[in-house]
Design an enzyme around this catalytic site. Structure first.
Site, PDB file in Angstrom:
ATOM      1  N   ASP A   1       0.846  -1.193   0.000  1.00  0.00           N
ATOM      2  CA  ASP A   1       0.000   0.000   0.000  1.00  0.00           C
ATOM      3  C   ASP A   1       0.880   1.241   0.000  1.00  0.00           C
ATOM      4  OD1 ASP A   1      -1.915   1.944   0.450  1.00  0.00           O
ATOM      5  OD2 ASP A   1      -2.092   1.494   2.596  1.00  0.00           O
TER       6      ASP A   1
ATOM      7  N   ASP B   1      -5.369 -10.603 -15.416  1.00  0.00           N
ATOM      8  CA  ASP B   1      -6.467 -11.539 -15.229  1.00  0.00           C
ATOM      9  C   ASP B   1      -7.605 -11.167 -16.173  1.00  0.00           C
ATOM     10  OD1 ASP B   1      -7.875 -13.663 -13.895  1.00  0.00           O
ATOM     11  OD2 ASP B   1      -6.780 -13.141 -12.073  1.00  0.00           O
TER      12      ASP B   1
ATOM     13  N   ASP C   1      -9.726 -16.446 -16.141  1.00  0.00           N
ATOM     14  CA  ASP C   1     -10.503 -16.955 -15.015  1.00  0.00           C
ATOM     15  C   ASP C   1     -11.600 -17.913 -15.498  1.00  0.00           C
ATOM     16  OD1 ASP C   1     -11.126 -16.652 -12.117  1.00  0.00           O
ATOM     17  OD2 ASP C   1     -13.030 -15.896 -12.901  1.00  0.00           O
TER      18      ASP C   1
ATOM     19  N   GLU D   1      -7.559 -20.920 -16.429  1.00  0.00           N
ATOM     20  CA  GLU D   1      -7.980 -21.594 -15.192  1.00  0.00           C
ATOM     21  C   GLU D   1      -9.101 -22.560 -15.561  1.00  0.00           C
ATOM     22  OE1 GLU D   1      -9.579 -20.538 -10.713  1.00  0.00           O
ATOM     23  OE2 GLU D   1     -10.452 -19.520 -12.432  1.00  0.00           O
TER      24      GLU D   1
ATOM     25  N   ASP E   1      -6.580 -18.647  -4.313  1.00  0.00           N
ATOM     26  CA  ASP E   1      -7.733 -19.459  -3.921  1.00  0.00           C
ATOM     27  C   ASP E   1      -7.352 -20.661  -3.061  1.00  0.00           C
ATOM     28  OD1 ASP E   1      -9.666 -17.942  -5.241  1.00  0.00           O
ATOM     29  OD2 ASP E   1      -9.448 -19.048  -7.111  1.00  0.00           O
TER      30      ASP E   1
END
Length: 541
Positions: free
Chosen positions: A2, A79, A180, A237, A311
């Site tokens: 951050d 992604d 994805d 994926e 995940d």
């Protein structure tokens, strides 16, 4: 990382840490979604595919990050999330206005059946895969969160929109896509009911929406229209694929993708009830699964190699010993994976040996999957709260999502504000600053493995052959390229293990390539007594 103190990692934060990635030796960075999103599912619910989520920064920040990556010889893979969008995407806002709306057919709408949902499919995130919408008295399909309506790939306008947005990012200079749940984009015509378990209302309909009837037609069209026009890397994926399926998605002559993520090995500790039904994993199962993928894709398609991702729980907590032998087992797992054929993926913090976190309360978790599960089983059901919380500690996706541990200062140096999710308290000991200063750290071991892969063709192209198939503690294999043979030996347990070299292999090693303990004196590999979680890689004569 951050950069502005709001507790959320951002693009400028990534840019500030690129030298760390360069030092590790990575070639490519894959970013989870950074697009504009209401953030119902950590950015996998996209409301604008052509802009950056405000919390992450601006398009100027993105351009700077990409430029700085390229200056360091690092490529960027984005992604691509196009099985579904957010329900706040303009397409869906229009789609739900009326049955006659031009965007209606961008999504999968159906009338109810017998006063209930159009079919009995269950969502990946628990409960029905359908949501009722009063405005038009119909249901829309959402294989994931109800805020993630599935796009209708049957509609050529949808496919054109997807190819346009892909081209937008590729023209900005990115280097590829991780796609994805890409094998869910084609659904079986008619969306038939699945067979429920006894006493269950909803059923897993995976056979009707994974590896569907037109999925290869769609991906080949995508390749022809977009992918083939750029020098890029693609990985799909694809849950629920076999090696035969993978040969279709990633076969060398198929004009589809470069490789796929398969999940067979990540189900090795799942019982009959699925992910949350914890079962002890067996080394014999892991050997069979990993070897099948190595053998059946060799010369036909390319493997992807991973034990961790956003995940999955942390591999050192799952397959190693994160208390007594954290460093040794983290290095062993890295050896086991990186010496196989395929592209290895290092998930943030894996190279430090970061571990699972056990938050004391369900309120400490942020993952939509976890909260849906809790609501269904505990709030609305009569499940055992302690048992389910334990399963979440072991398998929950937030294990991988606690912030990167940079140093021992407050919040591990990740933020000067309040982090969006709690820190793993062990950051005081496990962090990048400490790892960089320790020549024996997990980080430096990963660095060594990456360097070996960059400099030895056998690690890339060598044929894999499993040995000692029935040994209860040792996972061992060879890699062979021409006359060169490497022997990889991994003790997967905290007890000593006895290794005996099978007949037919050279009995003397030329060199110990890498090991996770102090080097052994002898190069005699006929019999070896392995220490807990010991990993050895020898070049044989």
């Amino acid at each position: 990382m951050d950069s502005n103190g709001d507790g959320i990692g951002d693009l400028k934060g990534i840019t500030s840490r690129l030298d760390y990635l360069k030092e590790l030796g990575v070639d490519v960075v894959w970013l989870s979604p950074i697009y504009e999103s209401p953030n119902d599912d950590n950015g996998y619910d996209i409301s604008n595919y052509r802009d950056v989520m405000r919390e992450f920064g601006t398009m100027e920040d993105f351009d700077e990050m990409l430029s700085e990556m390229h200056k360091r010889g690092i490529k960027l893979v984005m992604d691509l999330v196009v099985n579904h969008s957010s329900d706040e995407h303009p397409w869906f806002i229009e789609s739900r206005k009326s049955k006659e709306n031009p965007f209606r057919d961008y999504y999968i709408w159906r009338p109810g059946k017998d006063g209930s949902e159009p079919n009995n499919w269950v969502s990946f995130f628990s409960g029905s895969a359908w949501k009722y919408d009063e405005a038009t008295d119909e249901y829309f399909l959402h294989l994931f969160s109800s805020k993630q309506p599935d796009l209708n790939w049957e509609n050529p306008k949808v496919r054109n929109e997807v190819y346009d947005l892909m081209t937008f990012w590729l023209d900005k200079g990115i280097d590829g896509f991780r796609m994805d749940v890409i094998n869910c984009i084609s659904k079986v015509e008619g969306l038939p009911d699945a067979t429920p378990a006894p006493g269950e209302k909803y059923a897993w309909g995976g056979e009707f929406f994974t590896n569907g009837p037109k999925v290869h037609e769609y991906i080949q069209e995508m390749n022809e229209r977009v992918l083939s026009k750029y020098d890029i890397m693609t990985v799909g994926e694809t849950g629920g694929v076999t090696p035969q399926d993978a040969q279709l998605y990633a076969g060398y002559n198929r004009d589809e993708l470069n490789m796929v993520f398969q999940f067979e090995h990540t189900d090795v500790d799942s019982g009959p009830g699925g992910k949350w039904d914890l079962a002890p994993w067996k080394l014999s199962d892991l050997k069979v699964i990993m070897s099948r993928w190595q053998d059946e894709l060799y010369g036909k398609a390319w493997n992807s190699l991973y034990l961790n991702n956003h995940d999955q729980p942390r591999s050192v907590s799952r397959f190693g010993d994160d208390k007594n032998y954290r460093v040794e087992s983290a290095k062993m797992l890295a050896t086991f994976l990186h010496l196989q054929q395929g592209t290895p993926y290092i998930y943030q913090g894996e190279e430090l040996g970061m571990t699972n976190v056990a938050f004391p309360s369900i309120e400490d978790y942020r993952d939509v999957e976890i909260h849906n599960l809790w609501r269904e089983r505990i709030v609305e059901g009569s499940g055992d709260a302690d048992k389910l919380l334990h399963a979440i500690h072991v398998k929950g996706r937030d294990n991988a999502r606690t912030p990167m541990q940079w140093d021992a200062s407050a919040n591990a140096g990740f933020t000067k504000g309040t982090p969006w999710i709690g820190m793993n308290p062990n950051y005081v000991d496990i962090n990048a600053k400490a790892a960089l200063e320790d020549p024996n750290s997990v980080f430096h071991y990963y660095q060594k493995l990456v360097d070996l892969r960059h400099n030895h063709l056998i690690m890339v192209y060598g044929k894999y052959d499993l040995i000692l198939r029935d040994h209860p503690q040792i996972y061992a294999y060879t890699r062979t390229l021409g006359e060169e043979v490497w022997l990889v030996i991994c003790n997967f347990y905290g007890d000593e293990a006895e290794f005996t070299l099978p007949t037919g292999l050279p009995e003397t090693a030329v060199e110990l390539i890498v090991s996770n303990y102090e080097a052994r004196e002898s190069l005699d590999v006929r019999r070896l007594s392995l220490r807990p979680y010991e990993a050895l890689v020898y070049k044989l004569s």
